[in-house]
Write an enzyme that holds these catalytic residues in place. Structure first.
Site, mmCIF file in Angstrom:
data_model
loop_
_atom_site.group_PDB
_atom_site.id
_atom_site.type_symbol
_atom_site.label_atom_id
_atom_site.label_comp_id
_atom_site.label_asym_id
_atom_site.label_seq_id
_atom_site.Cartn_x
_atom_site.Cartn_y
_atom_site.Cartn_z
ATOM 1 N N ASP A 187 1.058 -1.081 0.055
ATOM 2 C CA ASP A 187 -0.194 0.059 0.020
ATOM 3 C C ASP A 187 0.668 0.914 -0.522
ATOM 4 O O ASP A 187 0.323 2.781 0.253
ATOM 5 C CB ASP A 187 -0.955 -0.331 1.514
ATOM 6 C CG ASP A 187 -0.355 -0.322 2.772
ATOM 7 O OD1 ASP A 187 0.928 -0.111 2.139
ATOM 8 O OD2 ASP A 187 -1.243 0.355 3.535
ATOM 9 N N GLU A 273 9.193 -2.108 14.269
ATOM 10 C CA GLU A 273 9.804 -1.679 13.991
ATOM 11 C C GLU A 273 11.051 -1.848 14.514
ATOM 12 O O GLU A 273 12.832 -2.250 14.590
ATOM 13 C CB GLU A 273 9.913 -0.298 12.812
ATOM 14 C CG GLU A 273 8.816 -0.015 11.891
ATOM 15 C CD GLU A 273 7.590 0.042 12.819
ATOM 16 O OE1 GLU A 273 6.368 -0.084 11.519
ATOM 17 O OE2 GLU A 273 7.631 0.129 13.144
#
Length: 323
Positions: A187, A273
């Site tokens: 996306d 992350e």
């Protein structure tokens, strides 16, 4: 009178034929070359026109020395492969998202696409799509456990780990070639310049990401070529306050840290992350790209949620069309 002429003619006829045959044979003989045979002197000409005897078994010493001093062409360095891991799942815009991504990847040299479906088996839609994409690719699948599909929990953990496992298995018994790993969600929108930037990654490189965290962009703060902080709109206290699309990792780092994966236990939304990067690097070791993190080369665009309010519950069209 006539008989005398005929007699003389038949007597001369064999001699005439012999002369014709000899002339024809003579004209077919090859003409010897006019140029004389070349003469090879047993001497080489040195300085001051002095004659030097040639050595047996090779050219003159001076010629051999000149050949040895001639620089040899160096092989071109191998272009590092970019491995792009893309988690994907079935939804109305899936094929549209993957099409946009493939159109970008086709323009990137030496790229291998690892597409991982959130499913118990490969779907026909994605299989057909990859077969026609014209890209070096690997098609994997792994389902997300139902208990982890609740809102607010990290997504695509199992899919990214499946891509990491494939990479490590692929290079397990062979010497790893130069490569870079990049998590390319379907996306996002990517500039081609971004791939040129990440290809020189030595360990872990970082850059800004646009349209993320409730801001126009987020980025690492850089001073004197080092990351010293984060410009972010959400939880600036994170160890690595960065989006998944904002970093790349050297393949050698991935192979040297076989236990580095995305964790489920204890991981919070938005912390994937940081949880991953702190296993393989430190903030001080990060390599700023994109002009010291001042250029946005990737955007978290997200396709608009489609309106299917008028879609019939049962298929009414006479043909079945893949969207």
């Amino acid at each position: 009178m006539k008989s005398a002429l005929f007699t003389r003619f038949f007597i001369l006829l064999p001699w005439i034929l012999i002369v014709i045959i000899m002339l024809d044979v003579d004209t077919r003989r090859p003409v010897p070359p006019l140029t004389p045979r070349p003469y090879f002197s047993p001497y080489a000409v040195g300085r001051g026109r002095a004659r030097l005897p040639l050595r047996r078994g090779g050219p003159a010493h001076g010629t051999q020395k000149r050949n040895q001093s001639r620089p040899q062409p160096q092989p071109e360095p191998q272009l590092p492969t970019i491995y792009a891991i893309t988690p994907t799942y079935s939804r109305p815009v899936q094929k549209a998202e993957l099409t946009r991504l493939a159109n970008t990847f086709r323009q990137v040299a030496q790229l291998h696409w690892i597409l991982v479906e959130d499913a118990a088996a490969r779907s026909e839609l994605v299989s057909r799509f990859l077969a026609r994409a014209g890209l070096p690719s690997t098609h994997l699948h792994v389902p997300t456990p139902r208990r982890y599909k609740r809102p607010g929990l990290p997504r695509a953990t199992e899919q990214r780990n499946a891509g990491l496992a494939w990479l490590r298995q692929r290079h397990q018994h062979q010497r790893a070639q130069p490569g870079v790993l990049f998590f390319a969600d379907d996306d996002n929108t990517y500039s081609l310049e971004l791939f040129q930037e990440m290809r020189t990654t030595r360990k872990v490189s970082v850059w800004p990401v646009g349209l993320v965290g409730g801001r126009r962009y987020e980025r690492p703060l850089v001073e004197n070529g080092k990351v010293v902080g984060w410009y972010t709109g959400w939880r600036a206290d994170r160890p690595f306050a960065i989006d998944m699309a904002g970093f790349a990792v050297s393949l050698q780092v991935i192979l040297s840290n076989p236990k580095a994966v995305f964790k489920r236990r204890g991981s919070q939304p938005g912390m994937q992350e940081s949880d991953f990067l702190k296993q393989i690097t430190t903030v001080e070791e990060l390599e700023p790209k994109a002009n010291n993190c001042t250029k946005v080369l990737v955007w978290h665009t997200r396709t608009e949620k489609v309106n299917l309010a008028n879609e019939p519950k049962y298929h009414l069209d006479t043909v079945k069309i893949e969207v």
